[in-house]
Design a protein around this motif. Structure first.
Motif, PDB file in Angstrom:
ATOM      1  N   ARG A  33      -2.811   4.783 -15.951  1.00  0.00           N
ATOM      2  CA  ARG A  33      -1.380   5.024 -15.488  1.00  0.00           C
ATOM      3  C   ARG A  33      -0.320   4.296 -16.506  1.00  0.00           C
ATOM      4  NH1 ARG A  33      -0.038   6.390 -10.124  1.00  0.00           N
ATOM      5  NH2 ARG A  33       1.571   4.700 -10.149  1.00  0.00           N
ATOM      6  N   ALA A  34      -0.825   3.927 -17.563  1.00  0.00           N
ATOM      7  CA  ALA A  34       0.403   3.527 -18.574  1.00  0.00           C
ATOM      8  C   ALA A  34       0.393   4.728 -19.446  1.00  0.00           C
ATOM      9  CB  ALA A  34      -0.235   2.406 -19.198  1.00  0.00           C
ATOM     10  N   PRO A  35       1.771   4.877 -20.065  1.00  0.00           N
ATOM     11  CA  PRO A  35       3.063   4.210 -19.453  1.00  0.00           C
ATOM     12  C   PRO A  35       3.789   4.975 -18.223  1.00  0.00           C
ATOM     13  CG  PRO A  35       3.547   5.483 -21.402  1.00  0.00           C
ATOM     14  CD  PRO A  35       2.126   5.778 -20.978  1.00  0.00           C
ATOM     15  N   ALA A  36       2.942   5.846 -17.759  1.00  0.00           N
ATOM     16  CA  ALA A  36       3.651   6.853 -16.512  1.00  0.00           C
ATOM     17  C   ALA A  36       3.962   5.801 -15.446  1.00  0.00           C
ATOM     18  CB  ALA A  36       2.854   7.799 -16.124  1.00  0.00           C
ATOM     19  N   GLY A  85       0.938  -0.961   0.100  1.00  0.00           N
ATOM     20  CA  GLY A  85       0.017  -0.072  -0.059  1.00  0.00           C
ATOM     21  C   GLY A  85       0.883   1.120   0.124  1.00  0.00           C
ATOM     22  N   TYR A  86       0.433   2.348  -0.696  1.00  0.00           N
ATOM     23  CA  TYR A  86       0.975   3.558  -0.605  1.00  0.00           C
ATOM     24  C   TYR A  86       0.547   4.244   0.631  1.00  0.00           C
ATOM     25  CZ  TYR A  86       2.354   2.950  -5.446  1.00  0.00           C
ATOM     26  OH  TYR A  86       2.757   2.533  -6.506  1.00  0.00           O
ATOM     27  N   THR A  87       1.503   5.083   1.191  1.00  0.00           N
ATOM     28  CA  THR A  87       1.065   5.772   2.349  1.00  0.00           C
ATOM     29  C   THR A  87       0.182   7.056   2.087  1.00  0.00           C
ATOM     30  OG1 THR A  87       3.462   7.079   2.191  1.00  0.00           O
ATOM     31  CG2 THR A  87       3.173   5.139   3.740  1.00  0.00           C
ATOM     32  N   ASP A  90      -1.501  -1.892 -10.323  1.00  0.00           N
ATOM     33  CA  ASP A  90      -1.037  -0.308  -9.366  1.00  0.00           C
ATOM     34  C   ASP A  90      -2.152   0.452  -9.565  1.00  0.00           C
ATOM     35  OD1 ASP A  90       1.460   0.850  -8.277  1.00  0.00           O
ATOM     36  OD2 ASP A  90       0.661   2.370  -9.522  1.00  0.00           O
ATOM     37  N   HIS A  91      -2.619   1.002  -8.414  1.00  0.00           N
ATOM     38  CA  HIS A  91      -3.725   2.186  -8.436  1.00  0.00           C
ATOM     39  C   HIS A  91      -3.408   3.132  -7.426  1.00  0.00           C
ATOM     40  CE1 HIS A  91      -7.705   3.577  -8.526  1.00  0.00           C
ATOM     41  NE2 HIS A  91      -7.667   3.790  -7.136  1.00  0.00           N
ATOM     42  N   ALA A  92      -3.418   4.412  -7.775  1.00  0.00           N
ATOM     43  CA  ALA A  92      -3.116   5.465  -7.049  1.00  0.00           C
ATOM     44  C   ALA A  92      -3.958   6.458  -7.216  1.00  0.00           C
ATOM     45  CB  ALA A  92      -1.777   5.914  -7.065  1.00  0.00           C
ATOM     46  N   GLY A  93      -4.386   7.504  -6.368  1.00  0.00           N
ATOM     47  CA  GLY A  93      -5.393   8.546  -6.956  1.00  0.00           C
ATOM     48  C   GLY A  93      -6.702   7.949  -7.579  1.00  0.00           C
ATOM     49  N   GLY A 107      -3.619   4.295  -2.273  1.00  0.00           N
ATOM     50  CA  GLY A 107      -3.514   3.160  -3.149  1.00  0.00           C
ATOM     51  C   GLY A 107      -2.850   1.783  -2.653  1.00  0.00           C
ATOM     52  N   LEU A 108      -2.919   1.265  -3.764  1.00  0.00           N
ATOM     53  CA  LEU A 108      -2.216  -0.060  -3.594  1.00  0.00           C
ATOM     54  C   LEU A 108      -1.642  -0.563  -4.753  1.00  0.00           C
ATOM     55  CD1 LEU A 108      -4.328  -2.512  -4.975  1.00  0.00           C
ATOM     56  CD2 LEU A 108      -6.012  -1.592  -3.215  1.00  0.00           C
ATOM     57  N   GLU A 109      -0.687  -1.710  -4.497  1.00  0.00           N
ATOM     58  CA  GLU A 109      -0.273  -2.597  -5.543  1.00  0.00           C
ATOM     59  C   GLU A 109      -0.290  -3.946  -5.298  1.00  0.00           C
ATOM     60  OE1 GLU A 109       4.083  -2.049  -7.586  1.00  0.00           O
ATOM     61  OE2 GLU A 109       4.073  -3.136  -5.811  1.00  0.00           O
ATOM     62  N   LEU A 110      -0.750  -4.705  -6.141  1.00  0.00           N
ATOM     63  CA  LEU A 110      -0.456  -6.219  -6.180  1.00  0.00           C
ATOM     64  C   LEU A 110       0.418  -6.647  -7.309  1.00  0.00           C
ATOM     65  CD1 LEU A 110      -1.989  -8.622  -5.019  1.00  0.00           C
ATOM     66  CD2 LEU A 110      -3.661  -8.609  -6.706  1.00  0.00           C
ATOM     67  N   ASP A 111       1.269  -7.494  -6.732  1.00  0.00           N
ATOM     68  CA  ASP A 111       2.577  -7.741  -7.632  1.00  0.00           C
ATOM     69  C   ASP A 111       2.409  -9.458  -7.251  1.00  0.00           C
ATOM     70  OD1 ASP A 111       4.538  -8.048  -9.078  1.00  0.00           O
ATOM     71  OD2 ASP A 111       5.775  -6.692  -8.192  1.00  0.00           O
ATOM     72  N   THR A 112       2.578 -10.191  -8.424  1.00  0.00           N
ATOM     73  CA  THR A 112       2.585 -11.640  -8.488  1.00  0.00           C
ATOM     74  C   THR A 112       3.433 -11.821  -9.416  1.00  0.00           C
ATOM     75  OG1 THR A 112       0.616 -11.752 -10.219  1.00  0.00           O
ATOM     76  CG2 THR A 112       0.100 -11.710  -7.846  1.00  0.00           C
TER      77      THR A 112
END
Length: 608
Positions: free
Chosen positions: A231-234, A173-175, A197-200, A178-183
């Motif tokens: 959010r792609a490609p940023a 998680g972002y402080t 990846d999700h933020a904002g 937002g969150l990130e799930l990486d597999t």
């Protein structure tokens, strides 16, 4: 000092050389100044060292008690994860339970790097990589999104072929929200990396997958490189992946009825990362074969047909066939090589039909001059090879169809010819490996319908050694007073595993992209990659400096020399223990198209 190595089974009494064994427990090897063995336990004092499975224990006083399937250890003591006398990481604990071959449960552990305690916990459970468990937590700084932190989970298993496989999952998680799930899924023949990846209000779905079923009369393979979402490609961190402007996925089945022939069918999908719209989707059928032409040559043949459907349009069709032959023989001391290639492409795009027919052939005659240094079979040899080359190209192109398709024609309508002369030279090291090679040539490129065209000079150099590696190609073109040039190359100075500097660069000026690739690569159809797509000069460099005791620093960057703009930079500090029990990585980087800087830290502990 008294040293013993003993198997201490549960219910076993060792006294006066007599042993009575009950149910055996795990094996424990130890040494100490003083040893007292009681039923199912041992009291060790003075410079104690004990091993059980992959774990090594050190203490001044230690009590070991065995039971079926486990060993109870009472300290205080220190455990290391590798047999090295100078293990970089150790864990101090009060009590522990060892369950060979994988598990170690610690009470009141303190993680130490060298002689410094960096982490204290009330309890910890360590496992070897072949067992499920927790991974080192993820800690990273992701540009303007801020701090990212979260746990990781490791799930291993053995697949149907008895090969190891694993699934790693990080939930972070972002402080800032937002969150990130990486597999990461890894098997013997496939690897898949999926990151959400999700933020904002923006999200990114990043997928990279490759795999195959292995060599067989009928096999399957797949490939995917996708970055979808607002959010792609940023949201992509790696500079090389952010340069790609399209997504591509393919699944293919291949049958090989004979050694020299293969038949394949596949499904392809293309999409634009900039607009996030699908570009095309459709099936592909292909046929390829290769074989020998007696003892003097070889042949290759490939044919394919694609049906591509874009959104809200009818399906388009692109069919292509390519064939080539390569011959080599000797006429006295002269070596003669002949190459021929033909290609035919037919298109049906948006109702417009067209075709591109292409044929080329060339003959190269060379006079090798070889000098040996030494008389044995492993001596160095130097070869100088003057040569003359003549070739011709013929093409018929429907430019309108290629304009609709959005790609340039391979060559303009008409014919071209090229004639050049030059010299090749190489130095062959002991064992037959070319240590250095260079080539220079100059000639005339005939224009359309045979009229005089541009004058061309090309050169290449290559060397591969433990301390020096260079590969570069260059060309200069003079087309009736309009001069152009191009250069592409890379070099490394220093040992690859030690201190070294690696540089790379690409330059194109007043030469169109298709001609540039035709001059510096052997395949003039290689239009899919991004190098030399634009004019100008780009440079990059990376440096590695070993510091001390396994530490090394790395730094690098890429820049547009024409606009004096930095495209990306990165700085890192890495540590690797010689036995591989510990690897630590820390990086800070920035690239264009992504706000802020990225930083991350990873720590891998592997029991040896």
């Amino acid at each position: 000092m008294r040293c013993l190595t003993a198997l201490v089974p549960s219910g076993c009494l060792l006294a006066a050389g007599i042993a009575r064994a009950a149910e055996p427990g795990p094996r424990v090897d130890f040494r100490a100044d003083r040893v007292v063995i009681d039923q199912g336990s041992a009291e060790l004092e003075g410079d104690v060292h004990a091993t059980c499975g992959p774990y090594a224990l050190d203490a001044s006083k230690l009590r070991i008690a065995t039971a079926p399937g486990s060993v109870e250890v009472t300290g205080p003591a220190t455990v290391t994860l590798c047999p090295c006398p100078t293990a970089p990481v150790s864990i101090r604990f009060a009590r522990a339970t060892i369950r060979p071959p994988s598990d170690l449960v610690l009470r009141r552990p303190a993680l130490r790097i060298g002689d410094t305690t960096v982490l204290w916990l009330p309890a910890a459970w360590l496992r070897t990589p072949d067992q499920p468990g927790l991974l080192t937590p993820r800690l990273a700084w992701r540009g303007d999104d801020g701090l990212l932190i979260g746990p990781g989970f490791h799930l291993p298993w053995v697949d149907a072929t008895s090969a190891p496989a694993s699934l790693d999952v990080y939930v972070s998680g972002y402080t800032s929200g937002g969150l990130e799930l990486d597999t990461a899924l890894r098997t013997r023949r496939a690897e898949t990396r999926l990151r959400f990846d999700h933020a904002g209000d923006a999200s990114l779905l990043d997928l990279r997958a490759t795999g195959s079923t292995g060599p067989a009369p009928v096999s399957a393979s797949w490939f995917a490189d996708l970055a979808r979402g607002s959010r792609a490609p940023a949201g992509l961190i790696e500079f090389d992946r952010a340069l790609r402007t399209w997504d591509h996925a393919r699944a293919e089945a291949v049958a090989r009825p004979w050694r020299s022939l293969s038949v394949a069918t596949s499904i392809e999908a293309w999409g634009s990362r900039k607009t996030q719209r699908p570009m095309a989707f459709g099936p592909v059928a292909s046929l390829s074969g290769e074989g020998a032409l007696g003892s003097i040559g070889s042949w290759q043949l490939a044919a394919s047909s694609r049906w591509l459907a874009a959104p809200d349009t009818a399906a388009d069709r692109i069919s292509r066939a390519v064939g080539s032959a390569h011959l080599m023989t000797f006429a006295g001391p002269m070596r003669v090589r002949a190459r021929g290639r033909g290609a035919a492409t037919a298109l049906d795009l948006d109702g417009a039909r067209g075709q591109d027919l292409f044929a080329s052939g060339d003959v190269d005659a060379a006079f090798p001059l070889v000098r040996g240094f030494g008389r044995d079979a492993l001596s160095w040899t130097h070869r100088v090879e003057p040569f003359v080359t003549a070739g011709a190209i013929a093409a018929s192109t429907s430019g309108e169809s290629f304009r609709v398709a959005g790609r340039p024609a391979a060559i303009a309508e008409g014919t071209r010819w090229i004639a050049s002369t030059g010299v090749r030279t190489d130095l062959v090291a002991r064992g037959g490996t070319a240590a250095a090679r260079a080539e220079l040539s100059a000639g005339q490129l005939g224009g359309r319908d045979g009229e005089a065209g541009a004058r061309v000079a090309t050169g290449s150099v290559a060397t591969e050694g433990s301390k020096l590696s260079v590969r570069a190609e260059a060309a200069a073109v003079d087309d009736h007073g309009q001069r152009g040039s191009l250069l592409i190359g890379r070099a490394r100075l220093g040992k690859a595993q030690g201190a070294h500097v690696a540089v790379r660069g690409a330059h194109r000026d007043a030469v169109d992209a298709v001609t540039a690739r035709a001059l510096v690569v052997t395949d003039p159809f290689a239009l899919g990659s991004s190098w030399l797509d634009a004019s100008g000069t780009s440079v990059g460099a990376d440096a590695v400096v070993p510091l001390f005791r396994g530490y090394r620093a790395q730094a690098g960057g890429d820049a547009d020399a024409q606009s004096s703009r930095v495209l990306a930079w990165r700085v890192g500090l890495l540590y690797a223990h010689p036995c591989g029990c510990l690897a630590a990585t820390s990086w800070v980087s920035h690239r264009i198209g992504r706000a802020g800087v990225d930083a991350w830290l990873s720590l891998d502990l592997i029991a040896r």
